[in-house]
Design a protein around this motif. Structure first.
Motif, PDB file in Angstrom:
ATOM      1  N   ASP A  13       1.082  -1.044  -0.105  1.00 45.91           N
ATOM      2  CA  ASP A  13       0.137  -0.066   0.353  1.00 45.91           C
ATOM      3  C   ASP A  13       0.875   1.186   0.321  1.00 45.91           C
ATOM      4  O   ASP A  13       1.866   1.640   1.146  1.00 45.91           O
ATOM      5  N   LEU A  14       1.115   1.798  -1.128  1.00 41.71           N
ATOM      6  CA  LEU A  14       2.038   3.022  -0.899  1.00 41.71           C
ATOM      7  C   LEU A  14       2.044   4.495  -1.381  1.00 41.71           C
ATOM      8  O   LEU A  14       0.565   4.267  -1.569  1.00 41.71           O
ATOM      9  N   ARG A  15       1.970   5.310  -0.911  1.00 41.43           N
ATOM     10  CA  ARG A  15       1.165   6.171  -0.744  1.00 41.43           C
ATOM     11  C   ARG A  15       2.249   7.453  -1.666  1.00 41.43           C
ATOM     12  O   ARG A  15       3.688   7.983  -1.182  1.00 41.43           O
ATOM     13  N   VAL A  16       1.529   8.427  -2.936  1.00 40.11           N
ATOM     14  CA  VAL A  16       2.760   9.484  -3.729  1.00 40.11           C
ATOM     15  C   VAL A  16       2.279  10.616  -3.744  1.00 40.11           C
ATOM     16  O   VAL A  16       1.272  10.735  -3.346  1.00 40.11           O
ATOM     17  N   GLN A  46      15.641  -0.833  -3.844  1.00 40.01           N
ATOM     18  CA  GLN A  46      16.428  -0.045  -4.670  1.00 40.01           C
ATOM     19  C   GLN A  46      15.864  -0.228  -6.038  1.00 40.01           C
ATOM     20  O   GLN A  46      16.049   0.112  -6.974  1.00 40.01           O
ATOM     21  N   THR A  47      15.084  -1.519  -6.548  1.00 36.20           N
ATOM     22  CA  THR A  47      15.465  -1.819  -7.566  1.00 36.20           C
ATOM     23  C   THR A  47      13.810  -1.607  -8.208  1.00 36.20           C
ATOM     24  O   THR A  47      13.813  -0.498  -9.619  1.00 36.20           O
ATOM     25  N   LEU A  48      13.068  -1.067  -7.022  1.00 32.91           N
ATOM     26  CA  LEU A  48      11.862   0.156  -7.355  1.00 32.91           C
ATOM     27  C   LEU A  48      12.144   0.938  -7.626  1.00 32.91           C
ATOM     28  O   LEU A  48      11.821   2.456  -8.873  1.00 32.91           O
ATOM     29  N   GLY A  49      12.756   2.136  -6.905  1.00 33.62           N
ATOM     30  CA  GLY A  49      13.496   2.874  -7.250  1.00 33.62           C
ATOM     31  C   GLY A  49      13.902   3.042  -8.598  1.00 33.62           C
ATOM     32  O   GLY A  49      14.118   4.641  -9.263  1.00 33.62           O
ATOM     33  N   LYS A  50      15.359   2.455  -9.271  1.00 36.08           N
ATOM     34  CA  LYS A  50      15.552   2.306  -9.739  1.00 36.08           C
ATOM     35  C   LYS A  50      14.809   2.409 -11.505  1.00 36.08           C
ATOM     36  O   LYS A  50      15.063   3.274 -12.480  1.00 36.08           O
ATOM     37  N   MET A  51      13.665   1.450 -11.300  1.00 32.51           N
ATOM     38  CA  MET A  51      12.776   1.578 -12.056  1.00 32.51           C
ATOM     39  C   MET A  51      12.039   2.713 -13.023  1.00 32.51           C
ATOM     40  O   MET A  51      11.806   3.206 -14.183  1.00 32.51           O
ATOM     41  N   LEU A  52      11.440   3.369 -11.388  1.00 33.05           N
ATOM     42  CA  LEU A  52      10.892   4.587 -11.338  1.00 33.05           C
ATOM     43  C   LEU A  52      11.688   5.873 -11.674  1.00 33.05           C
ATOM     44  O   LEU A  52      10.760   6.541 -13.152  1.00 33.05           O
ATOM     45  N   LYS A  53      13.161   5.827 -11.205  1.00 32.17           N
ATOM     46  CA  LYS A  53      13.755   7.084 -12.170  1.00 32.17           C
ATOM     47  C   LYS A  53      14.031   6.287 -13.524  1.00 32.17           C
ATOM     48  O   LYS A  53      14.119   8.052 -14.479  1.00 32.17           O
ATOM     49  N   THR A  54      14.320   5.597 -13.518  1.00 38.25           N
ATOM     50  CA  THR A  54      14.539   4.630 -15.332  1.00 38.25           C
ATOM     51  C   THR A  54      13.097   5.448 -16.144  1.00 38.25           C
ATOM     52  O   THR A  54      13.129   5.920 -17.272  1.00 38.25           O
ATOM     53  N   LYS A  55      12.271   4.821 -15.910  1.00 39.78           N
ATOM     54  CA  LYS A  55      10.713   5.601 -16.536  1.00 39.78           C
ATOM     55  C   LYS A  55      10.230   6.941 -16.785  1.00 39.78           C
ATOM     56  O   LYS A  55       9.361   6.862 -17.404  1.00 39.78           O
ATOM     57  N   VAL A  84       4.403   8.231 -11.769  1.00 40.92           N
ATOM     58  CA  VAL A  84       4.646   7.431 -11.237  1.00 40.92           C
ATOM     59  C   VAL A  84       3.881   6.638 -10.158  1.00 40.92           C
ATOM     60  O   VAL A  84       4.023   5.590 -10.971  1.00 40.92           O
ATOM     61  N   MET A  85       2.351   7.554 -10.234  1.00 39.48           N
ATOM     62  CA  MET A  85       1.159   6.826  -9.707  1.00 39.48           C
ATOM     63  C   MET A  85       0.758   5.973 -11.043  1.00 39.48           C
ATOM     64  O   MET A  85       0.478   4.536 -10.493  1.00 39.48           O
ATOM     65  N   LEU A  86       1.145   5.993 -12.199  1.00 43.14           N
ATOM     66  CA  LEU A  86       0.380   5.129 -13.235  1.00 43.14           C
ATOM     67  C   LEU A  86       0.787   4.112 -13.501  1.00 43.14           C
ATOM     68  O   LEU A  86       1.180   2.970 -13.491  1.00 43.14           O
ATOM     69  N   ILE A  87       3.011   4.282 -12.964  1.00 37.58           N
ATOM     70  CA  ILE A  87       3.664   3.464 -13.359  1.00 37.58           C
ATOM     71  C   ILE A  87       3.901   2.304 -12.439  1.00 37.58           C
ATOM     72  O   ILE A  87       3.525   1.069 -12.837  1.00 37.58           O
ATOM     73  N   VAL A 108      -1.590   1.963  -4.582  1.00 35.88           N
ATOM     74  CA  VAL A 108      -1.555   3.395  -4.844  1.00 35.88           C
ATOM     75  C   VAL A 108      -2.218   4.657  -4.355  1.00 35.88           C
ATOM     76  O   VAL A 108      -3.328   4.755  -4.838  1.00 35.88           O
ATOM     77  N   LYS A 109      -1.782   5.601  -3.940  1.00 35.11           N
ATOM     78  CA  LYS A 109      -3.151   6.787  -3.698  1.00 35.11           C
ATOM     79  C   LYS A 109      -1.804   7.867  -3.721  1.00 35.11           C
ATOM     80  O   LYS A 109      -1.210   7.790  -2.822  1.00 35.11           O
TER      81      LYS A 109
END
Length: 116
Positions: free
Chosen positions: A40-43, A69-78, A100-103, A111-112
Motif C-alpha cells: 500500500d504505497l502513498r505518492v 532500490q530496484t523499484l526506485g531505479k525502475m521509477l527513475k528510469t521510466k 509515478v502513480m500510473l507506473i 497506490v494512493k
C-alpha cells in the motif's frame, strides 16, 4: 529524510554497562517483500528542506532494501529523472506524481495520492 534517532526503548532498556567487553548489537531484520498487490504505497509532493525544489515522494514500501532500490531505479528510469531510495522511501526529482502513480498501478501496486 533525516536518519532515525535511536532512543532508549530501541536499545532494549540498556543504559550503561560496566562490562568492558560488552558490545551492543542492534538487530535489523529485513522482512521478505510482500507481493505487489499487498503493498500500500502513498505518492506525495514534498518541498520541505529541499531548497524550494519539489520531489515526488513514495512512502509505505515494506520489504528488503534491495527490492526498494530496484523499484526506485525502475521509477527513475521510466520517468527520466534522478532520485534516491532509502529508509523505505523513494525520492524522485520533480513533480511527476501522476506518472509515478500510473507506473506503479501497471506494476500491480495499490497506490494512493497523499498530501495536499
Amino acid at each position: 529524510m533525516k536518519s532515525k534517532k535511536i532512543n532508549l526503548s530501541d536499545l532494549g532498556g540498556i543504559m550503561y554497562s560496566t562490562d568492558t567487553s560488552y558490545e551492543f548489537r542492534q538487530e535489523t531484520e529485513e522482512v521478505d517483500t510482500p507481493k505487489n498487490q499487498q503493498q500500500d504505497l502513498r505518492v506525495m509532493l514534498d518541498k520541505k528542506n529541499r531548497g524550494g525544489k519539489a520531489v515526488t515522494l513514495v512512502i509505505g514500501f515494506q520489504g528488503k532494501s534491495d527490492d526498494l532500490q530496484t523499484l526506485g531505479k525502475m521509477l527513475k528510469t521510466k520517468c527520466g529523472v534522478g532520485g534516491s531510495a532509502k529508509d523505505g522511501e523513494i525520492l524522485i526529482q520533480g513533480d511527476v506524481r501522476d506518472k509515478v502513480m500510473l507506473i506503479l498501478q501497471k506494476e500491480g501496486y495499490m497506490v494512493k495520492k497523499a498530501g495536499g
